[in-house]
Write a protein that holds these residues in place. Structure first.
Motif, PDB file in Angstrom:
ATOM      1  N   GLY A  38      84.455   0.931 -12.451  1.00 39.12           N
ATOM      2  CA  GLY A  38      85.787   0.698 -12.994  1.00 39.12           C
ATOM      3  C   GLY A  38      85.781  -0.326 -14.120  1.00 39.12           C
ATOM      4  N   MET A  39      84.592  -0.706 -14.604  1.00 38.89           N
ATOM      5  CA  MET A  39      84.463  -1.628 -15.723  1.00 38.89           C
ATOM      6  C   MET A  39      83.872  -0.885 -16.916  1.00 38.89           C
ATOM      7  SD  MET A  39      85.593  -4.602 -14.875  1.00 38.89           S
ATOM      8  CE  MET A  39      85.001  -5.571 -16.239  1.00 38.89           C
ATOM      9  N   LEU A  40      84.369  -1.192 -18.106  1.00 41.94           N
ATOM     10  CA  LEU A  40      83.832  -0.662 -19.346  1.00 41.94           C
ATOM     11  C   LEU A  40      83.204  -1.826 -20.098  1.00 41.94           C
ATOM     12  CD1 LEU A  40      83.522   1.584 -21.505  1.00 41.94           C
ATOM     13  CD2 LEU A  40      85.742   0.840 -22.388  1.00 41.94           C
ATOM     14  N   VAL A  41      81.914  -1.725 -20.412  1.00 40.72           N
ATOM     15  CA  VAL A  41      81.200  -2.757 -21.156  1.00 40.72           C
ATOM     16  C   VAL A  41      80.907  -2.201 -22.542  1.00 40.72           C
ATOM     17  CG1 VAL A  41      79.126  -4.195 -21.279  1.00 40.72           C
ATOM     18  CG2 VAL A  41      80.173  -3.695 -19.058  1.00 40.72           C
ATOM     19  N   VAL A  42      81.286  -2.954 -23.572  1.00 40.07           N
ATOM     20  CA  VAL A  42      81.034  -2.556 -24.953  1.00 40.07           C
ATOM     21  C   VAL A  42      79.816  -3.325 -25.442  1.00 40.07           C
ATOM     22  CG1 VAL A  42      81.966  -2.483 -27.291  1.00 40.07           C
ATOM     23  CG2 VAL A  42      83.464  -2.072 -25.325  1.00 40.07           C
ATOM     24  N   ASN A  43      78.856  -2.578 -25.986  1.00 41.40           N
ATOM     25  CA  ASN A  43      77.583  -3.139 -26.430  1.00 41.40           C
ATOM     26  C   ASN A  43      77.419  -2.999 -27.930  1.00 41.40           C
ATOM     27  OD1 ASN A  43      75.625  -4.376 -24.897  1.00 41.40           O
ATOM     28  ND2 ASN A  43      74.605  -2.501 -24.289  1.00 41.40           N
ATOM     29  N   GLN A  44      76.774  -3.971 -28.561  1.00 46.03           N
ATOM     30  CA  GLN A  44      76.277  -3.819 -29.924  1.00 46.03           C
ATOM     31  C   GLN A  44      74.788  -3.525 -29.795  1.00 46.03           C
ATOM     32  OE1 GLN A  44      77.517  -6.544 -33.096  1.00 46.03           O
ATOM     33  NE2 GLN A  44      78.711  -7.577 -31.528  1.00 46.03           N
ATOM     34  N   PHE A  45      74.283  -2.650 -30.626  1.00 45.42           N
ATOM     35  CA  PHE A  45      72.900  -2.228 -30.501  1.00 45.42           C
ATOM     36  C   PHE A  45      71.925  -3.403 -30.519  1.00 45.42           C
ATOM     37  CE2 PHE A  45      74.749   1.731 -32.317  1.00 45.42           C
ATOM     38  CZ  PHE A  45      74.563   2.513 -31.191  1.00 45.42           C
ATOM     39  N   THR A  46      72.119  -4.343 -31.410  1.00 47.08           N
ATOM     40  CA  THR A  46      71.158  -5.425 -31.577  1.00 47.08           C
ATOM     41  C   THR A  46      71.474  -6.633 -30.708  1.00 47.08           C
ATOM     42  OG1 THR A  46      70.833  -4.733 -33.853  1.00 47.08           O
ATOM     43  CG2 THR A  46      70.053  -6.911 -33.291  1.00 47.08           C
ATOM     44  N   TYR A  47      72.759  -6.939 -30.532  1.00 45.77           N
ATOM     45  CA  TYR A  47      73.136  -8.206 -29.917  1.00 45.77           C
ATOM     46  C   TYR A  47      73.548  -8.114 -28.459  1.00 45.77           C
ATOM     47  CZ  TYR A  47      73.110  -9.949 -34.686  1.00 45.77           C
ATOM     48  OH  TYR A  47      72.743 -10.295 -35.942  1.00 45.77           O
ATOM     49  N   GLY A  48      73.590  -6.930 -27.881  1.00 50.04           N
ATOM     50  CA  GLY A  48      73.957  -6.801 -26.478  1.00 50.04           C
ATOM     51  C   GLY A  48      75.454  -6.759 -26.263  1.00 50.04           C
ATOM     52  N   PRO A  49      75.902  -7.027 -25.029  1.00 49.72           N
ATOM     53  CA  PRO A  49      77.323  -6.904 -24.690  1.00 49.72           C
ATOM     54  C   PRO A  49      78.201  -7.851 -25.512  1.00 49.72           C
ATOM     55  CG  PRO A  49      75.994  -7.107 -22.709  1.00 49.72           C
ATOM     56  CD  PRO A  49      75.087  -7.379 -23.872  1.00 49.72           C
ATOM     57  N   VAL A  50      79.342  -7.329 -25.971  1.00 47.79           N
ATOM     58  CA  VAL A  50      80.300  -8.146 -26.716  1.00 47.79           C
ATOM     59  C   VAL A  50      81.626  -8.267 -25.981  1.00 47.79           C
ATOM     60  CG1 VAL A  50      79.293  -7.685 -28.959  1.00 47.79           C
ATOM     61  CG2 VAL A  50      81.077  -6.184 -28.111  1.00 47.79           C
ATOM     62  N   GLY A  51      81.797  -7.496 -24.933  1.00 44.63           N
ATOM     63  CA  GLY A  51      83.033  -7.582 -24.181  1.00 44.63           C
ATOM     64  C   GLY A  51      83.083  -6.540 -23.088  1.00 44.63           C
ATOM     65  N   ASP A  52      84.042  -6.709 -22.200  1.00 44.13           N
ATOM     66  CA  ASP A  52      84.245  -5.729 -21.148  1.00 44.13           C
ATOM     67  C   ASP A  52      85.725  -5.681 -20.801  1.00 44.13           C
ATOM     68  OD1 ASP A  52      84.879  -7.767 -19.151  1.00 44.13           O
ATOM     69  OD2 ASP A  52      82.742  -8.131 -19.017  1.00 44.13           O
ATOM     70  N   MET A  53      86.090  -4.655 -20.096  1.00 44.35           N
ATOM     71  CA  MET A  53      87.483  -4.520 -19.657  1.00 44.35           C
ATOM     72  C   MET A  53      87.521  -3.696 -18.389  1.00 44.35           C
ATOM     73  SD  MET A  53      89.012  -1.659 -22.294  1.00 44.35           S
ATOM     74  CE  MET A  53      90.485  -1.381 -21.351  1.00 44.35           C
ATOM     75  N   SER A  54      88.570  -3.895 -17.607  1.00 46.48           N
ATOM     76  CA  SER A  54      88.771  -3.117 -16.392  1.00 46.48           C
ATOM     77  C   SER A  54      89.483  -1.826 -16.732  1.00 46.48           C
ATOM     78  CB  SER A  54      89.624  -3.898 -15.389  1.00 46.48           C
ATOM     79  OG  SER A  54      88.953  -5.061 -14.984  1.00 46.48           O
ATOM     80  N   LEU A  55      89.011  -0.740 -16.160  1.00 47.82           N
ATOM     81  CA  LEU A  55      89.679   0.557 -16.275  1.00 47.82           C
ATOM     82  C   LEU A  55      90.617   0.709 -15.072  1.00 47.82           C
ATOM     83  CD1 LEU A  55      86.530   2.637 -17.255  1.00 47.82           C
ATOM     84  CD2 LEU A  55      88.418   1.971 -18.762  1.00 47.82           C
ATOM     85  N   PRO A  56      91.561   1.635 -15.129  1.00 44.50           N
ATOM     86  CA  PRO A  56      92.478   1.792 -13.993  1.00 44.50           C
ATOM     87  C   PRO A  56      91.765   2.107 -12.675  1.00 44.50           C
ATOM     88  CG  PRO A  56      93.323   2.969 -15.891  1.00 44.50           C
ATOM     89  CD  PRO A  56      91.943   2.487 -16.251  1.00 44.50           C
ATOM     90  N   ARG A  57      90.613   2.789 -12.752  1.00 42.16           N
ATOM     91  CA  ARG A  57      89.871   3.149 -11.545  1.00 42.16           C
ATOM     92  C   ARG A  57      88.463   3.588 -11.955  1.00 42.16           C
ATOM     93  NH1 ARG A  57      93.061   6.722 -13.355  1.00 42.16           N
ATOM     94  NH2 ARG A  57      92.451   8.852 -13.745  1.00 42.16           N
ATOM     95  N   PRO A  58      87.519   3.553 -11.028  1.00 44.32           N
ATOM     96  CA  PRO A  58      86.202   4.127 -11.326  1.00 44.32           C
ATOM     97  C   PRO A  58      86.339   5.631 -11.540  1.00 44.32           C
ATOM     98  CG  PRO A  58      86.115   2.769  -9.343  1.00 44.32           C
ATOM     99  CD  PRO A  58      87.563   2.935  -9.705  1.00 44.32           C
ATOM    100  N   GLY A  59      85.424   6.212 -12.290  1.00 53.08           N
ATOM    101  CA  GLY A  59      85.452   7.657 -12.471  1.00 53.08           C
ATOM    102  C   GLY A  59      85.040   8.077 -13.864  1.00 53.08           C
ATOM    103  N   VAL A  60      85.329   9.331 -14.160  1.00 45.37           N
ATOM    104  CA  VAL A  60      85.001   9.933 -15.449  1.00 45.37           C
ATOM    105  C   VAL A  60      86.294  10.079 -16.245  1.00 45.37           C
ATOM    106  CG1 VAL A  60      84.074  11.975 -16.596  1.00 45.37           C
ATOM    107  CG2 VAL A  60      83.025  11.158 -14.474  1.00 45.37           C
TER     108      VAL A  60
END
Length: 105
Positions: A38-60
């Motif tokens: 249920g978490m979305l992690v946003v990554n930069q290719f070179t520098y790694g994670p830049v942030g994350d956010m909670s989604l309404p629920r786990p899933g697709v």
């Protein structure tokens, strides 16, 4: 979400039905996000994670992404790399990216 690279603004919206692609976009594509936690992690290719956010629920999540400003940021990136390589000031690159006059959305 801002990281040590080029500043980026990412908006995630959950819709019951897909909205129309806004006018003025440079491009768009279908996407699939899968999160077991249920978490979305946003990554930069070179520098790694830049942030994350909670989604309404786990899933697709099936969705659509569209963007503006991508070409202007790409052109700035290419120019900054070329200029810094020519000047030998490559250590300035992360700082130059943070001060980009353009924003990809």
């Amino acid at each position: 979400m801002d990281g040590p690279g080029i500043p980026a603004r990412i908006e995630i919206r959950i819709w019951d039905t897909p909205p129309s692609v806004p006018t003025g976009t440079e491009g768009h594509t279908d996407i699939t996000l899968e999160s077991e936690t249920g978490m979305l992690v946003v990554n930069q290719f070179t520098y790694g994670p830049v942030g994350d956010m909670s989604l309404p629920r786990p899933g697709v999540y099936e969705g659509h992404a569209w963007w503006t400003g991508r070409q202007a940021v790409r052109d700035y990136h290419d120019t900054a790399l070329r200029d810094l390589a020519a000047s030998g000031q490559g250590t300035r690159l992360p700082d130059d990216w943070r001060h980009s006059p353009h924003t990809e959305r």
